[in-house]
Enzyme design. Structure first.
Site, PDB file in Angstrom:
ATOM      1  N   ASP A   1      70.092  62.476  29.906  1.00  0.00           N
ATOM      2  CA  ASP A   1      68.967  63.302  30.347  1.00  0.00           C
ATOM      3  C   ASP A   1      68.247  62.649  31.526  1.00  0.00           C
ATOM      4  O   ASP A   1      67.809  63.338  32.462  1.00  0.00           O
ATOM      5  CB  ASP A   1      67.984  63.518  29.198  1.00  0.00           C
ATOM      6  CG  ASP A   1      68.601  64.258  28.027  1.00  0.00           C
ATOM      7  OD1 ASP A   1      69.514  65.078  28.247  1.00  0.00           O
ATOM      8  OD2 ASP A   1      68.173  64.016  26.881  1.00  0.00           O
TER       9      ASP A   1
ATOM     10  N   ASP B   1      69.929  61.665  20.792  1.00  0.00           N
ATOM     11  CA  ASP B   1      68.734  61.337  21.569  1.00  0.00           C
ATOM     12  C   ASP B   1      68.051  60.167  20.892  1.00  0.00           C
ATOM     13  O   ASP B   1      68.087  60.042  19.658  1.00  0.00           O
ATOM     14  CB  ASP B   1      67.785  62.534  21.641  1.00  0.00           C
ATOM     15  CG  ASP B   1      68.289  63.634  22.569  1.00  0.00           C
ATOM     16  OD1 ASP B   1      69.051  63.319  23.506  1.00  0.00           O
ATOM     17  OD2 ASP B   1      67.909  64.793  22.365  1.00  0.00           O
TER      18      ASP B   1
END
Length: 171
Positions: free
Chosen positions: A146, A124
Site C-alpha cells: 500500500d 496488513d
C-alpha cells in the site's frame, strides 16, 4: 516485442515493480512466519505506530470486503486488469519519474495480489495512530504494498500537477 507492451523505460519500471513486490512479500513473510505477529497481538513500535495482524478481505483501506471465493476472484481479476492497463502506460512512459511511479503502483498491486492468490486475503500490519489521554485516532491498517501504491500515485500527481506546469521535461 510489441511497442504498446515494451518501451524504453519499461525495464526500469519492471525492476521497480519487482523490488516493491519482493520487499512487500519479504516483510509479510517475516512478520507472519519468523516474528509470528499473529500470536503477539498488537506490538508497540513507536508512540504513534504499532504492528498488528489484520486479514484484509477487501481492497485498499478495507473497502469492499469480500470473504467469499467469488468476491475474492473478482477483486483479483480487477487487480489484474488494472496492472495490465498500468503496464501499457508504463510502456509509453516518457521519463524516469513516470516509470518509477508506475513501477511502484504495479509492484504494490502485485504484492497484494500474491497475498490474495495464496491466502484469499491481504496481510496488513502497520497501524499509525494519534493519542492523547483517553482520546485515540487510528489510521487504517496497511502494508508496504500500500505504501508503494501511494508513493507511486504521489509521484504521478507530482509529475502531472507540478512538474508539467513548470515546463521541465526529462528525456
Amino acid at each position: 516485442m510489441k511497442p504498446y507492451l515494451w518501451g524504453p523505460l519499461t525495464g526500469f519500471g519492471f525492476a521497480v515493480a519487482l523490488a516493491a513486490a519482493a520487499i512487500d512479500q519479504a516483510s509479510k513473510y517475516y512478520l507472519l512466519h519468523v516474528y509470528d505477529l499473529p500470536s503477539r497481538g498488537q506490538v508497540a513500535v513507536a508512540p504513534f505506530l504499532d504492528f498488528v495482524f489484520v486479514r484484509n478481505y477487501g481492497i485498499s483501506y478495507g473497502l469492499f470486503q469480500q470473504e467469499g471465493a467469488l468476491g475474492q476472484w473478482a477483486l483479483l481479476a480487477i487487480k489484474v486488469a488494472a496492472v495490465a492497463l498500468l503496464w501499457v502506460w508504463l510502456a509509453r512512459a516518457g521519463n524516469r519519474l513516470t516509470a518509477l511511479a508506475l513501477g511502484l503502483i504495479v509492484g504494490g498491486a502485485l504484492g497484494n495480489a500474491v497475498d490474495r492468490l495464496i491466502n484469499g486475503w491481504v496481510t496488513d500490519f502497520v497501524l499509525f495512530y494519534a493519542a492523547s489521554g483517553t482520546w485515540r485516532f487510528n489510521w487504517y491498517v496497511f502494508n508496504l504494498a500500500d505504501v508503494a501504491i501511494v508513493a507511486g500515485v504521489v509521484g504521478l500527481l507530482y509529475e502531472s500537477l507540478i512538474r508539467d506546469s513548470g515546463g521541465a521535461q526529462e528525456a
